[in-house]
Design an enzyme around this catalytic site. Sequence first.
Site, mmCIF file in Angstrom:
data_model
loop_
_atom_site.group_PDB
_atom_site.id
_atom_site.type_symbol
_atom_site.label_atom_id
_atom_site.label_comp_id
_atom_site.label_asym_id
_atom_site.label_seq_id
_atom_site.Cartn_x
_atom_site.Cartn_y
_atom_site.Cartn_z
ATOM 1 N N HIS A 1 6.811 11.245 2.274
ATOM 2 C CA HIS A 1 5.749 10.601 2.348
ATOM 3 C C HIS A 1 5.627 9.333 1.562
ATOM 4 O O HIS A 1 4.697 8.497 1.912
ATOM 5 C CB HIS A 1 4.454 11.395 2.489
ATOM 6 C CG HIS A 1 3.965 11.593 1.017
ATOM 7 N ND1 HIS A 1 4.268 12.956 0.413
ATOM 8 C CD2 HIS A 1 3.025 10.973 0.283
ATOM 9 C CE1 HIS A 1 3.500 12.754 -0.687
ATOM 10 N NE2 HIS A 1 2.656 11.567 -0.951
ATOM 11 N N ASP B 1 8.834 17.192 3.319
ATOM 12 C CA ASP B 1 8.462 16.184 2.514
ATOM 13 C C ASP B 1 9.651 16.001 1.621
ATOM 14 O O ASP B 1 9.077 16.022 0.527
ATOM 15 C CB ASP B 1 7.162 16.336 2.264
ATOM 16 C CG ASP B 1 6.567 14.992 1.582
ATOM 17 O OD1 ASP B 1 7.099 14.029 2.009
ATOM 18 O OD2 ASP B 1 5.477 15.086 1.012
ATOM 19 N N GLY C 1 -0.373 9.509 -6.804
ATOM 20 C CA GLY C 1 0.643 8.784 -7.918
ATOM 21 C C GLY C 1 1.670 9.646 -8.142
ATOM 22 O O GLY C 1 2.485 9.078 -8.715
ATOM 23 N N SER D 1 3.132 11.754 -6.535
ATOM 24 C CA SER D 1 4.196 12.298 -5.468
ATOM 25 C C SER D 1 5.398 11.972 -5.663
ATOM 26 O O SER D 1 5.677 10.780 -6.160
ATOM 27 C CB SER D 1 3.483 11.737 -4.287
ATOM 28 O OG SER D 1 2.440 12.465 -3.698
ATOM 29 N N GLY D 2 6.156 12.884 -5.210
ATOM 30 C CA GLY D 2 7.774 12.428 -5.236
ATOM 31 C C GLY D 2 8.299 12.921 -6.461
ATOM 32 O O GLY D 2 9.393 13.075 -6.744
HETATM 33 N N1 ARG Z 1 0.050 13.087 -2.015
HETATM 34 C C1 ARG Z 1 -0.129 12.555 -3.436
HETATM 35 C C2 ARG Z 1 0.666 11.343 -3.806
HETATM 36 O O1 ARG Z 1 1.037 10.572 -2.735
HETATM 37 C C3 ARG Z 1 0.083 13.839 -4.172
HETATM 38 C C4 ARG Z 1 -0.890 14.648 -4.176
HETATM 39 C C5 ARG Z 1 -0.462 16.131 -5.012
HETATM 40 N N2 ARG Z 1 -2.054 16.540 -4.782
HETATM 41 C C6 ARG Z 1 -2.244 17.636 -5.688
HETATM 42 N N3 ARG Z 1 -3.349 18.142 -5.667
HETATM 43 N N4 ARG Z 1 -1.300 18.303 -6.380
HETATM 44 O O2 ARG Z 1 0.813 11.006 -5.021
#
Ligand code: ARG
Length: 274
Positions: A73, A120, A221, A223-224
Amino acid sequence: MPSLLGLALPLLGSLVVLVAPGKVPERAGIVGGQQAPRNKWPWQVSLRMQHIYWVHFCGGSLIHPQWVLTAAHCLGPGIQEPTGLRVQLREQNLYYEDQLRPVNRIIVHPSYYTAQDGADIALLELQEPANLSSHVQVINLPPRSETFPPGTPCWVTGWGDINDDISLPPPFPLKQVKVPIVENSQCDAMYHMDISTGDNVQIVKDSMMCAGTVKKDSCQGDSGGPLTCRMNGTWLQAGVVSWGEGCAHPNRPGIYTRVTSFLDWIHQYVPKEL
Ligand code: ARG
């Protein structure tokens, strides 16, 4: 690259807000947690996109000198050109010692559509292999049989938000937090609380895993980036930061792509030997 830009603009906006005097939040964390010691998490990377500057938009991990593992994503589902993308290897304070590396190829998992649907996961091939050193190292992938049961000591790291809509303040130090693993069926039951989705609908898929509490979580932030666990003295990457409902909300642990579900796909591209 509309999805990349869509992420960049709000990120940049919140950076600008944070530099304004008097408004810097004191709370340390990814959510909870603390600043990472300089000698830890040598596999952590930052993904950058070209904006006014090369702005951080996601984390990632070095799994081979020439390959970075991240979340789909962060990049897809559309086709992305590697020209607008750079990778920064392990850095203590984001932007302070940048040595940005170009990327040859972006490989998004072919089954990826949204984070909630699963798969993902994505790979980035660096143009040049990285020189490994005391502060730049690869993270090992787990054996297929590893389930990372509750009680496993796992940590998530990143430069993401320190709470819902609160960016990491300057000097943007890498953060770490120890997060408890939540078993899949329990996590799925938690995600069904206070919503109308039927219990027969599986929210937390088998190819996902959960970790975190109301005080400790990853956030936007991050993520990944990697969820890493210490197993018999070696660090293994259990998960990739994927999604969650808010950050550190009650009954909403962070959800990670389960790396063991994608080993065959990863090894279609990434050599097993260094
Ligand atoms: N989708 C988020 C990103 O793009 C990460 C979200 C993780 N959320 C969580 N509650 N652990 O950075």
